[in-house]
Design a protein around this motif. Structure first.
Motif, PDB file in Angstrom:
ATOM      1  N   ASP A 117       0.865  -1.177   0.000  1.00 34.13           N
ATOM      2  CA  ASP A 117       0.000   0.000   0.000  1.00 34.13           C
ATOM      3  C   ASP A 117       0.909   1.236   0.000  1.00 34.13           C
ATOM      4  O   ASP A 117       1.869   1.300   0.757  1.00 34.13           O
ATOM      5  CB  ASP A 117      -0.863  -0.017   1.267  1.00 34.13           C
ATOM      6  N   CYS A 119       0.748   5.015   0.798  1.00 31.33           N
ATOM      7  CA  CYS A 119       0.007   6.137   1.363  1.00 31.33           C
ATOM      8  C   CYS A 119       0.840   6.693   2.508  1.00 31.33           C
ATOM      9  O   CYS A 119       1.749   6.020   3.000  1.00 31.33           O
ATOM     10  CB  CYS A 119      -1.364   5.691   1.881  1.00 31.33           C
ATOM     11  N   CYS A 121      -0.704   8.100   5.385  1.00 29.55           N
ATOM     12  CA  CYS A 121      -1.478   8.331   6.620  1.00 29.55           C
ATOM     13  C   CYS A 121      -0.971   7.543   7.821  1.00 29.55           C
ATOM     14  O   CYS A 121      -1.119   7.999   8.952  1.00 29.55           O
ATOM     15  CB  CYS A 121      -2.972   8.100   6.397  1.00 29.55           C
ATOM     16  N   SER A 171      -3.065   4.490  -2.405  1.00 31.58           N
ATOM     17  CA  SER A 171      -4.406   4.604  -1.816  1.00 31.58           C
ATOM     18  C   SER A 171      -4.732   6.002  -1.303  1.00 31.58           C
ATOM     19  O   SER A 171      -5.719   6.192  -0.598  1.00 31.58           O
ATOM     20  CB  SER A 171      -4.551   3.615  -0.657  1.00 31.58           C
ATOM     21  N   LYS A 201     -11.977   5.457  -4.632  1.00 31.37           N
ATOM     22  CA  LYS A 201     -11.945   5.217  -3.187  1.00 31.37           C
ATOM     23  C   LYS A 201     -12.817   6.266  -2.509  1.00 31.37           C
ATOM     24  O   LYS A 201     -12.583   7.466  -2.642  1.00 31.37           O
ATOM     25  CB  LYS A 201     -10.509   5.300  -2.681  1.00 31.37           C
ATOM     26  N   TYR A 207     -14.135   2.205   7.028  1.00 29.97           N
ATOM     27  CA  TYR A 207     -12.692   2.036   7.276  1.00 29.97           C
ATOM     28  C   TYR A 207     -12.343   2.074   8.760  1.00 29.97           C
ATOM     29  O   TYR A 207     -11.176   1.975   9.126  1.00 29.97           O
ATOM     30  CB  TYR A 207     -11.862   3.134   6.582  1.00 29.97           C
ATOM     31  N   PHE A 210      -9.939  -0.516  10.379  1.00 27.23           N
ATOM     32  CA  PHE A 210      -8.599  -0.438   9.775  1.00 27.23           C
ATOM     33  C   PHE A 210      -7.782   0.674  10.414  1.00 27.23           C
ATOM     34  O   PHE A 210      -6.577   0.548  10.625  1.00 27.23           O
ATOM     35  CB  PHE A 210      -8.706  -0.172   8.271  1.00 27.23           C
ATOM     36  N   ARG A 211      -8.430   1.767  10.698  1.00 24.51           N
ATOM     37  CA  ARG A 211      -7.682   2.905  11.234  1.00 24.51           C
ATOM     38  C   ARG A 211      -7.148   2.588  12.628  1.00 24.51           C
ATOM     39  O   ARG A 211      -6.112   3.099  13.026  1.00 24.51           O
ATOM     40  CB  ARG A 211      -8.529   4.172  11.179  1.00 24.51           C
ATOM     41  N   ARG A 223     -11.359  12.963   5.708  1.00 29.52           N
ATOM     42  CA  ARG A 223     -10.734  12.834   4.397  1.00 29.52           C
ATOM     43  C   ARG A 223     -11.666  13.256   3.249  1.00 29.52           C
ATOM     44  O   ARG A 223     -11.481  12.858   2.114  1.00 29.52           O
ATOM     45  CB  ARG A 223     -10.315  11.376   4.177  1.00 29.52           C
ATOM     46  N   GLN A 227     -10.999  12.006  -0.531  1.00 31.77           N
ATOM     47  CA  GLN A 227     -11.664  10.769  -0.929  1.00 31.77           C
ATOM     48  C   GLN A 227     -13.058  11.103  -1.478  1.00 31.77           C
ATOM     49  O   GLN A 227     -13.602  12.168  -1.216  1.00 31.77           O
ATOM     50  CB  GLN A 227     -11.763   9.816   0.272  1.00 31.77           C
ATOM     51  N   LYS A 254     -13.301   0.774  -3.796  1.00 31.48           N
ATOM     52  CA  LYS A 254     -13.222   0.589  -2.351  1.00 31.48           C
ATOM     53  C   LYS A 254     -14.160   1.558  -1.645  1.00 31.48           C
ATOM     54  O   LYS A 254     -14.129   2.739  -1.982  1.00 31.48           O
ATOM     55  CB  LYS A 254     -11.777   0.843  -1.929  1.00 31.48           C
ATOM     56  N   TYR A 277     -12.176  -4.004  -2.914  1.00 30.05           N
ATOM     57  CA  TYR A 277     -11.587  -4.070  -1.568  1.00 30.05           C
ATOM     58  C   TYR A 277     -12.715  -4.236  -0.553  1.00 30.05           C
ATOM     59  O   TYR A 277     -13.458  -3.315  -0.274  1.00 30.05           O
ATOM     60  CB  TYR A 277     -10.766  -2.811  -1.270  1.00 30.05           C
ATOM     61  N   VAL A 279     -13.552  -4.095   2.730  1.00 23.62           N
ATOM     62  CA  VAL A 279     -12.780  -3.371   3.751  1.00 23.62           C
ATOM     63  C   VAL A 279     -13.052  -3.845   5.183  1.00 23.62           C
ATOM     64  O   VAL A 279     -13.944  -4.663   5.433  1.00 23.62           O
ATOM     65  CB  VAL A 279     -12.998  -1.843   3.654  1.00 23.62           C
ATOM     66  N   SER A 280     -12.295  -3.242   6.090  1.00 20.08           N
ATOM     67  CA  SER A 280     -12.308  -3.675   7.491  1.00 20.08           C
ATOM     68  C   SER A 280     -13.699  -3.644   8.116  1.00 20.08           C
ATOM     69  O   SER A 280     -14.068  -4.548   8.867  1.00 20.08           O
ATOM     70  CB  SER A 280     -11.348  -2.810   8.300  1.00 20.08           C
ATOM     71  N   TYR A 319     -10.012  -9.460   4.275  1.00 19.81           N
ATOM     72  CA  TYR A 319      -9.493 -10.019   5.529  1.00 19.81           C
ATOM     73  C   TYR A 319     -10.015 -11.433   5.756  1.00 19.81           C
ATOM     74  O   TYR A 319      -9.567 -12.116   6.662  1.00 19.81           O
ATOM     75  CB  TYR A 319      -9.861  -9.085   6.701  1.00 19.81           C
TER      76      TYR A 319
HETATM   77  C1  PBG Z   1      -4.742   4.200   3.635  1.00 17.50           C
HETATM   78  C2  PBG Z   1      -5.741   3.112   3.576  1.00 17.50           C
HETATM   79  C3  PBG Z   1      -6.956   2.988   4.272  1.00 17.50           C
HETATM   80  C4  PBG Z   1      -7.460   1.731   3.943  1.00 17.50           C
HETATM   81  C5  PBG Z   1      -6.576   1.153   3.049  1.00 17.50           C
HETATM   82  N1  PBG Z   1      -5.534   2.029   2.820  1.00 17.50           N
HETATM   83  C6  PBG Z   1      -7.593   3.870   5.262  1.00 17.50           C
HETATM   84  C7  PBG Z   1      -8.184   5.159   4.895  1.00 17.50           C
HETATM   85  O1  PBG Z   1      -8.196   5.594   3.753  1.00 17.50           O
HETATM   86  O2  PBG Z   1      -8.617   5.808   5.835  1.00 17.50           O
HETATM   87  C8  PBG Z   1      -8.733   1.136   4.486  1.00 17.50           C
HETATM   88  C9  PBG Z   1      -8.798  -0.349   4.467  1.00 17.50           C
HETATM   89  C10 PBG Z   1      -9.883  -0.964   5.256  1.00 17.50           C
HETATM   90  O3  PBG Z   1     -10.741  -0.315   5.882  1.00 17.50           O
HETATM   91  O4  PBG Z   1      -9.886  -2.197   5.274  1.00 17.50           O
HETATM   92  N2  PBG Z   1      -5.123   5.408   3.123  1.00 17.50           N
END
Ligand code: PBG
Length: 328
Positions: A117, A119, A121, A171, A201, A207, A210-211, A223, A227, A254, A277, A279-280, A319
């Protein structure tokens, strides 16, 4: 007794026939397993909001990837939690950074396909996906400086490829990120390394877990100015089209489940492979309901992933990868 019913779709739903006429299916080679490598710990740390997932220390990165490979999943997507953070996220492109060190080990010691990945952040002390205007710190009108961020993303991608990454996945939703990364990779003799762009995205509440996992929540603001707005679909086609023009090899949408219309539109309108994706938050929801005894974990997860394939996705980042691959 005779019947005037000549067409009976049920005929094809009998065991033995059903699998013959199934239009979409899941296989382990469609799945990509995200993993978290943490430079701040010597031991594995469970991620509370993502049951079954852990942050693993660098010295366990190879062991973690071997667990994935044992399930039949060949590809990992690597996220790093750095030892330190600063305003520019400089540990993102450090040669001895957490992802770089893990990728060096994984690429020499395992046959896994490694995607990283790209990024900032997880690496910035403010948690935003790029450099911010310092005078705007803490301000609700703060913006990430788009163009100043591009070269940092490019450097990060090159450092990952130097370490042995097979593919990079930006990302940050920085305008122009794919072109900037492509140019920098090519200049560094990595023209064979593909870019899987997080092309559409969305600014999503899914998310959340994930954070926590990657310690990448913004310390102020959100964001929304970089985003995408969840209300938009045509804009996604524009975003994806730009990434295609800039040289993206694989197009990602995503999140996945709440955005299957976008997955479907992208596969209709573009010819590049499409990744979804899962996501989480999509993972956490099913786990939470299963914990209550309200949903069956494995069949619900399988059905969700199958729906992404049906919508047109070629690949799925999830996941659930290990568990579902094991059950196939
Ligand atoms: C980094 C990134 C994020 C995710 C993947 N890469 C977080 C975000 O944009 O806040 C989220 C992945 C997930 O929720 O599984 N920018």
């Amino acid at each position: 007794m005779g019947s005037n019913l000549r067409t009976r779709p049920r005929r094809l739903r009998r065991d033995g026939i059903r699998p013959l006429v199934r239009e979409s299916s899941l296989s382990a080679t469609d799945l990509i397993a995200p993993i978290f490598i943490d430079a701040t710990t010597d031991e594995r740390v469970p991620i509370e909001s993502m049951p079954g997932h852990e942050r693993v220390p660098i010295h366990e990165s190879v062991a973690r990837v071997r667990e994935v490979l044992a399930t039949g999943v060949d590809t990992v997507l690597i996220f790093g939690i750095p030892s330190e953070k600063d305003s520019n996220g400089s540990r993102a492109w450090a040669g001895d950074g957490v992802v770089q060190r893990a990728v060096q080990r994984i690429s020499t010691e395992t046959p896994a396909t490694i995607i990283t990945d790209i990024c900032l952040c997880e690496y910035t002390d403010h948690g935003h996906c790029g450099v911010i205007e310092s005078e705007a710190r803490e301000s609700p009108t703060m913006t990430v400086k788009n163009d100043e961020t591009l070269s940092l993303l490019g450097q990060t991608a090159v450092s990952h490829a130097d370490a042995g990454a097979d593919m990079v996945a930006p990302s940050s939703m920085t305008d122009g990120m794919v072109a900037a990364i492509r140019d920098d990779l090519d200049d560094a003799s990595h023209s064979e390394v593909p870019i899987m762009s997080y092309a559409a995205k969305y600014e999503s509440s899914f998310y959340g877990p994930f954070r926590d996992a990657a310690d990448g929540a913004p310390s102020f603001g959100d964001r929304r100015h970089y985003q995408m707005d969840p209300g938009n679909s045509r804009e996604a086609m524009r975003e994806v089209g730009l990434d295609v023009d800039e040289g993206a090899d694989i197009l990602m949408v995503k999140p996945a489940l709440a955005y299957l219309d976008i997955v479907n539109r992208v596969t209709d309108e573009f010819t590049q492979p499409v990744a979804a994706y899962n996501v989480s938050g999509e993972y956490a929801m099913i786990h939470a309901a299963a914990d209550q005894g309200w949903l069956d974990l494995e069949t619900t997860a399988h059905e969700s992933l199958l729906s992404m394939k049906r919508a047109g996705a070629d690949l799925i980042i999830t996941y659930f990868a290990e568990q579902i691959a094991d059950s196939l």
